[in-house]
Design a protein around this motif. Structure first.
Motif, PDB file in Angstrom:
ATOM      1  N   ASP A  33       0.807  -1.223   0.000  1.00  0.00           N
ATOM      2  CA  ASP A  33       0.000   0.000   0.000  1.00  0.00           C
ATOM      3  C   ASP A  33       0.848   1.284   0.000  1.00  0.00           C
ATOM      4  OD1 ASP A  33       1.012  -0.222   2.546  1.00  0.00           O
ATOM      5  OD2 ASP A  33      -0.870   0.199   3.560  1.00  0.00           O
ATOM      6  N   LEU A  34       2.111   1.180  -0.310  1.00  0.00           N
ATOM      7  CA  LEU A  34       3.017   2.325  -0.236  1.00  0.00           C
ATOM      8  C   LEU A  34       2.533   3.521  -1.058  1.00  0.00           C
ATOM      9  CD1 LEU A  34       5.742   3.472   0.764  1.00  0.00           C
ATOM     10  CD2 LEU A  34       6.758   2.536  -1.321  1.00  0.00           C
ATOM     11  N   LEU A  35       1.990   3.281  -2.238  1.00  0.00           N
ATOM     12  CA  LEU A  35       1.589   4.380  -3.115  1.00  0.00           C
ATOM     13  C   LEU A  35       0.072   4.500  -3.265  1.00  0.00           C
ATOM     14  CD1 LEU A  35       4.329   4.116  -5.893  1.00  0.00           C
ATOM     15  CD2 LEU A  35       4.246   5.628  -3.913  1.00  0.00           C
ATOM     16  N   ASN A  36      -0.669   3.978  -2.311  1.00  0.00           N
ATOM     17  CA  ASN A  36      -2.133   4.129  -2.365  1.00  0.00           C
ATOM     18  C   ASN A  36      -2.488   5.611  -2.459  1.00  0.00           C
ATOM     19  OD1 ASN A  36      -2.475   1.426  -2.104  1.00  0.00           O
ATOM     20  ND2 ASN A  36      -3.638   1.505  -0.210  1.00  0.00           N
ATOM     21  N   GLY A  37      -3.425   5.924  -3.346  1.00  0.00           N
ATOM     22  CA  GLY A  37      -3.878   7.295  -3.494  1.00  0.00           C
ATOM     23  C   GLY A  37      -2.975   8.166  -4.354  1.00  0.00           C
ATOM     24  N   LYS A  38      -1.880   7.614  -4.843  1.00  0.00           N
ATOM     25  CA  LYS A  38      -0.954   8.366  -5.691  1.00  0.00           C
ATOM     26  C   LYS A  38      -1.201   8.005  -7.157  1.00  0.00           C
ATOM     27  CE  LYS A  38       1.201   9.917  -2.085  1.00  0.00           C
ATOM     28  NZ  LYS A  38       0.943  11.237  -1.598  1.00  0.00           N
ATOM     29  N   VAL A  39      -0.871   8.943  -8.040  1.00  0.00           N
ATOM     30  CA  VAL A  39      -1.002   8.719  -9.478  1.00  0.00           C
ATOM     31  C   VAL A  39       0.381   8.847 -10.096  1.00  0.00           C
ATOM     32  CG1 VAL A  39      -2.021   9.563 -11.628  1.00  0.00           C
ATOM     33  CG2 VAL A  39      -3.346   9.626  -9.503  1.00  0.00           C
ATOM     34  N   ALA A  40       0.720   7.901 -10.959  1.00  0.00           N
ATOM     35  CA  ALA A  40       2.015   7.925 -11.646  1.00  0.00           C
ATOM     36  C   ALA A  40       1.789   7.953 -13.147  1.00  0.00           C
ATOM     37  CB  ALA A  40       2.830   6.691 -11.266  1.00  0.00           C
ATOM     38  N   LEU A  41       2.579   8.725 -13.846  1.00  0.00           N
ATOM     39  CA  LEU A  41       2.550   8.794 -15.299  1.00  0.00           C
ATOM     40  C   LEU A  41       3.836   8.162 -15.806  1.00  0.00           C
ATOM     41  CD1 LEU A  41       1.516   9.832 -18.033  1.00  0.00           C
ATOM     42  CD2 LEU A  41       2.639  12.014 -17.496  1.00  0.00           C
ATOM     43  N   VAL A  42       3.705   7.118 -16.624  1.00  0.00           N
ATOM     44  CA  VAL A  42       4.871   6.430 -17.168  1.00  0.00           C
ATOM     45  C   VAL A  42       4.818   6.522 -18.683  1.00  0.00           C
ATOM     46  CG1 VAL A  42       6.146   4.258 -17.296  1.00  0.00           C
ATOM     47  CG2 VAL A  42       4.904   4.836 -15.199  1.00  0.00           C
ATOM     48  N   THR A  43       5.734   7.290 -19.257  1.00  0.00           N
ATOM     49  CA  THR A  43       5.803   7.351 -20.712  1.00  0.00           C
ATOM     50  C   THR A  43       6.587   6.139 -21.199  1.00  0.00           C
ATOM     51  OG1 THR A  43       7.775   8.736 -20.633  1.00  0.00           O
ATOM     52  CG2 THR A  43       5.647   9.863 -20.788  1.00  0.00           C
ATOM     53  N   GLY A  44       6.159   5.591 -22.311  1.00  0.00           N
ATOM     54  CA  GLY A  44       6.772   4.363 -22.796  1.00  0.00           C
ATOM     55  C   GLY A  44       6.414   3.194 -21.900  1.00  0.00           C
ATOM     56  N   GLY A  45       5.282   3.290 -21.226  1.00  0.00           N
ATOM     57  CA  GLY A  45       4.891   2.289 -20.237  1.00  0.00           C
ATOM     58  C   GLY A  45       4.296   1.017 -20.797  1.00  0.00           C
ATOM     59  N   GLY A  46       4.167   0.921 -22.091  1.00  0.00           N
ATOM     60  CA  GLY A  46       3.561  -0.267 -22.682  1.00  0.00           C
ATOM     61  C   GLY A  46       4.523  -1.400 -22.941  1.00  0.00           C
ATOM     62  N   THR A  47       5.819  -1.104 -22.984  1.00  0.00           N
ATOM     63  CA  THR A  47       6.802  -2.141 -23.305  1.00  0.00           C
ATOM     64  C   THR A  47       8.075  -1.943 -22.486  1.00  0.00           C
ATOM     65  OG1 THR A  47       7.763  -0.820 -25.081  1.00  0.00           O
ATOM     66  CG2 THR A  47       6.002  -2.349 -25.709  1.00  0.00           C
ATOM     67  N   GLY A  48       8.881  -2.958 -22.455  1.00  0.00           N
ATOM     68  CA  GLY A  48      10.224  -2.888 -21.880  1.00  0.00           C
ATOM     69  C   GLY A  48      10.295  -2.414 -20.448  1.00  0.00           C
ATOM     70  N   ILE A  49      11.272  -1.557 -20.204  1.00  0.00           N
ATOM     71  CA  ILE A  49      11.502  -1.051 -18.852  1.00  0.00           C
ATOM     72  C   ILE A  49      10.303  -0.248 -18.360  1.00  0.00           C
ATOM     73  CG2 ILE A  49      12.925   0.523 -17.472  1.00  0.00           C
ATOM     74  CD1 ILE A  49      15.301  -0.324 -19.254  1.00  0.00           C
ATOM     75  N   GLY A  50       9.689   0.535 -19.238  1.00  0.00           N
ATOM     76  CA  GLY A  50       8.514   1.311 -18.854  1.00  0.00           C
ATOM     77  C   GLY A  50       7.387   0.425 -18.362  1.00  0.00           C
ATOM     78  N   ARG A  51       7.196  -0.716 -19.023  1.00  0.00           N
ATOM     79  CA  ARG A  51       6.164  -1.675 -18.604  1.00  0.00           C
ATOM     80  C   ARG A  51       6.478  -2.208 -17.208  1.00  0.00           C
ATOM     81  NH1 ARG A  51       4.674  -6.941 -18.306  1.00  0.00           N
ATOM     82  NH2 ARG A  51       2.617  -7.485 -19.108  1.00  0.00           N
ATOM     83  N   SER A  52       7.719  -2.567 -16.975  1.00  0.00           N
ATOM     84  CA  SER A  52       8.116  -3.084 -15.656  1.00  0.00           C
ATOM     85  C   SER A  52       7.919  -2.033 -14.570  1.00  0.00           C
ATOM     86  CB  SER A  52       9.579  -3.537 -15.678  1.00  0.00           C
ATOM     87  OG  SER A  52       9.733  -4.636 -16.535  1.00  0.00           O
ATOM     88  N   ILE A  53       8.254  -0.794 -14.877  1.00  0.00           N
ATOM     89  CA  ILE A  53       8.065   0.290 -13.917  1.00  0.00           C
ATOM     90  C   ILE A  53       6.577   0.477 -13.623  1.00  0.00           C
ATOM     91  CG2 ILE A  53       8.249   2.800 -13.609  1.00  0.00           C
ATOM     92  CD1 ILE A  53      10.936   2.577 -15.200  1.00  0.00           C
ATOM     93  N   ALA A  54       5.749   0.476 -14.672  1.00  0.00           N
ATOM     94  CA  ALA A  54       4.303   0.637 -14.491  1.00  0.00           C
ATOM     95  C   ALA A  54       3.735  -0.484 -13.632  1.00  0.00           C
ATOM     96  CB  ALA A  54       3.602   0.685 -15.846  1.00  0.00           C
ATOM     97  N   LEU A  55       4.149  -1.725 -13.881  1.00  0.00           N
ATOM     98  CA  LEU A  55       3.663  -2.855 -13.086  1.00  0.00           C
ATOM     99  C   LEU A  55       4.093  -2.737 -11.626  1.00  0.00           C
ATOM    100  CD1 LEU A  55       4.085  -5.927 -15.448  1.00  0.00           C
ATOM    101  CD2 LEU A  55       1.979  -5.191 -14.314  1.00  0.00           C
ATOM    102  N   GLU A  56       5.333  -2.352 -11.402  1.00  0.00           N
ATOM    103  CA  GLU A  56       5.827  -2.207 -10.026  1.00  0.00           C
ATOM    104  C   GLU A  56       5.037  -1.130  -9.286  1.00  0.00           C
ATOM    105  OE1 GLU A  56       8.375  -2.633  -6.576  1.00  0.00           O
ATOM    106  OE2 GLU A  56       7.742  -3.926  -8.214  1.00  0.00           O
ATOM    107  N   LEU A  57       4.859   0.018  -9.925  1.00  0.00           N
ATOM    108  CA  LEU A  57       4.115   1.107  -9.280  1.00  0.00           C
ATOM    109  C   LEU A  57       2.683   0.694  -8.971  1.00  0.00           C
ATOM    110  CD1 LEU A  57       5.441   4.107 -11.399  1.00  0.00           C
ATOM    111  CD2 LEU A  57       6.025   3.565  -9.016  1.00  0.00           C
ATOM    112  N   ALA A  58       2.017   0.032  -9.919  1.00  0.00           N
ATOM    113  CA  ALA A  58       0.642  -0.413  -9.696  1.00  0.00           C
ATOM    114  C   ALA A  58       0.573  -1.489  -8.618  1.00  0.00           C
ATOM    115  CB  ALA A  58       0.029  -0.923 -11.000  1.00  0.00           C
TER     116      ALA A  58
END
Length: 120
Positions: free
Chosen positions: A14-39
């Motif tokens: 629950d570390l980022l509950n209530g927070k919004v993150a914008l990940v450009t290039g979030g559909g593939t590669g490193i961006g995808r991994s970052i998006a999954l981790e944040l979610a």
């Protein structure tokens, strides 16, 4: 293609509950991994890329993967709920975030960045 995810985040669910993150290039590669981790630690994640259709498809796949992780976590903690934050009364499976596809953008010009940040 769904990736198997044997890893567990080092951060609490629950570390980022209530927070919004914008990940450009979030559909593939490193961006995808970052998006999954944040979610996976509670953020609502907006992914953006140049191709809106691919971005939407990627968001759907990531949300399915997040749902699978939640089901595995709940199933794995049913016998020992004292060590799981997901079974806590203040934090259930809704503590984990979701991924949404943002608008198509290439963010090469200032106006494109403003459009992306102002996305609703």
């Amino acid at each position: 293609m769904s990736m198997k995810s044997p890893w567990k985040s080092v951060f609490r669910d629950d570390l980022l509950n209530g927070k919004v993150a914008l990940v450009t290039g979030g559909g593939t590669g490193i961006g995808r991994s970052i998006a999954l981790e944040l979610a996976s630690i509670g953020a609502t994640v907006i992914i953006a890329s140049r191709n809106e259709v691919k971005c939407q498809e990627s968001a759907e796949r990531m949300n399915e993967e997040l749902s699978q992780r939640r089901r595995r976590k709940v199933a794995g903690t049913s016998s020992n709920s004292s060590t799981s934050t997901i079974s806590s009364p203040s934090c259930n499976s809704s503590c984990l975030g979701r991924v949404f596809a943002g608008p198509s953008t290439s963010i090469r010009m200032e106006e494109e960045v403003e459009h992306l940040v102002g996305f609703h």
